[in-house]
Design a protein around this motif. Structure first.
Motif, mmCIF file in Angstrom:
data_model
loop_
_atom_site.group_PDB
_atom_site.id
_atom_site.type_symbol
_atom_site.label_atom_id
_atom_site.label_comp_id
_atom_site.label_asym_id
_atom_site.label_seq_id
_atom_site.Cartn_x
_atom_site.Cartn_y
_atom_site.Cartn_z
ATOM 1 N N LEU A 1 30.188 34.799 40.058
ATOM 2 C CA LEU A 1 30.943 35.888 39.446
ATOM 3 C C LEU A 1 32.191 36.220 40.256
ATOM 4 O O LEU A 1 33.261 36.479 39.693
ATOM 5 C CB LEU A 1 30.053 37.125 39.307
ATOM 6 N N ARG A 2 32.063 36.213 41.565
ATOM 7 C CA ARG A 2 33.227 36.505 42.409
ATOM 8 C C ARG A 2 34.272 35.420 42.293
ATOM 9 O O ARG A 2 35.473 35.711 42.253
ATOM 10 C CB ARG A 2 32.775 36.660 43.863
ATOM 11 N N ASN B 1 34.788 33.494 39.731
ATOM 12 C CA ASN B 1 35.413 33.588 38.411
ATOM 13 C C ASN B 1 36.440 34.707 38.354
ATOM 14 O O ASN B 1 37.409 34.638 37.595
ATOM 15 C CB ASN B 1 34.339 33.816 37.338
ATOM 16 N N ALA B 2 36.192 35.753 39.157
ATOM 17 C CA ALA B 2 37.106 36.897 39.148
ATOM 18 C C ALA B 2 38.262 36.754 40.127
ATOM 19 O O ALA B 2 39.241 37.500 40.048
ATOM 20 C CB ALA B 2 36.332 38.173 39.474
ATOM 21 N N ASP C 1 41.570 35.315 42.160
ATOM 22 C CA ASP C 1 42.836 34.726 41.736
ATOM 23 C C ASP C 1 42.979 33.294 42.238
ATOM 24 O O ASP C 1 43.559 32.438 41.574
ATOM 25 C CB ASP C 1 44.014 35.565 42.247
#
Length: 228
Positions: free
Chosen positions: A166-167, A169-170, A172
């Protein structure tokens, strides 16, 4: 004589006295899960759940005593999304890896699970999950304490990889950028092992996706744990 701990699971769904029930715990839980899916755990309050249901906050306390109870209900509700009906193969590594993959999928669908302030009290669906994991481990011959430890470690890997995915994917930065930045930070004189490991790592474009990496690492860990 020790008394049975009081949890949301061993309390009546509502008191015997008072008006006829307007809602059920399942309805309240579903509304809370929807709010958490939309805005995270911070979006879940008795007031907001009541608003979603079109009722007053005070009425919810007839069914759920505290927000902590509500979080336990929510965690158990989404645990029910883990498919436990897939036939077991008899291979503990294979079966537990498949189970862990399905559990990780649920964590990715409901990221707020990773933000729960405390370990949720297992409910009926949580116990079903544990029973399934123990059945998968039964052919290993591990002692019961060792089986529970193995399941605990497996659950830890699920949450670790779900959080990392999740990190990423989030974030930059792309995977290639992260590798490049790590390479800049590592120096031959101070970090020879890091430099060597990076030099022998796959090129960013050839790196495994997170699902393949999870599968490979879980199998490696489980193979070591269940080896006799």
């Amino acid at each position: 004589m020790n008394e049975e701990p009081t949890t949301v699971w061993n309390r009546p769904e509502r008191g015997r006295r008072g008006p006829a029930p307007e809602r059920s715990r399942d309805q309240i839980t579903a509304a809370a899960v929807a709010l958490a899916d939309e805005g995270g755990l911070n979006a879940v309050s008795m007031r907001r759940v009541a608003g979603r249901l079109g009722t007053g906050p005070a009425s919810l306390y007839r069914y759920v005593s505290t927000r902590s109870d509500l979080l336990d209900l929510m965690a158990d509700a989404v645990t029910a999304e883990i498919d436990l009906d897939v036939p077991l193969s008899g291979d503990p590594v294979e079966d537990l890896t498949a189970l862990a993959t399905r559990a990780k999928r649920v964590h990715l669908s409901h990221p707020w699970l990773l933000d729960l302030p405390t370990e949720p009290v297992p409910g009926p669906h949580g116990m079903d999950y544990l029973e399934r994991a123990l059945r998968a481990l039964a052919p290993s011959g591990l002692s019961q304490p060792a089986q529970l430890e193995t399941i605990g470690l497996l659950n830890g890997l699920v949450t670790l990889f779900a959080r990392t995915e999740l990190r990423r994917n989030a974030a930059d930065a792309s995977p290639s950028t992260r590798v490049a930045l790590t390479g800049v930070a590592a120096t031959e004189d101070r970090h020879p092992l890091v430099v060597a490991a990076l030099a022998n790592s796959p090129a960013p474009e050839a790196a495994e996706d997170t699902h393949a990496l999870f599968d490979r690492m879980v199998r490696r860990v489980l193979t070591g744990l269940v080896a006799r």
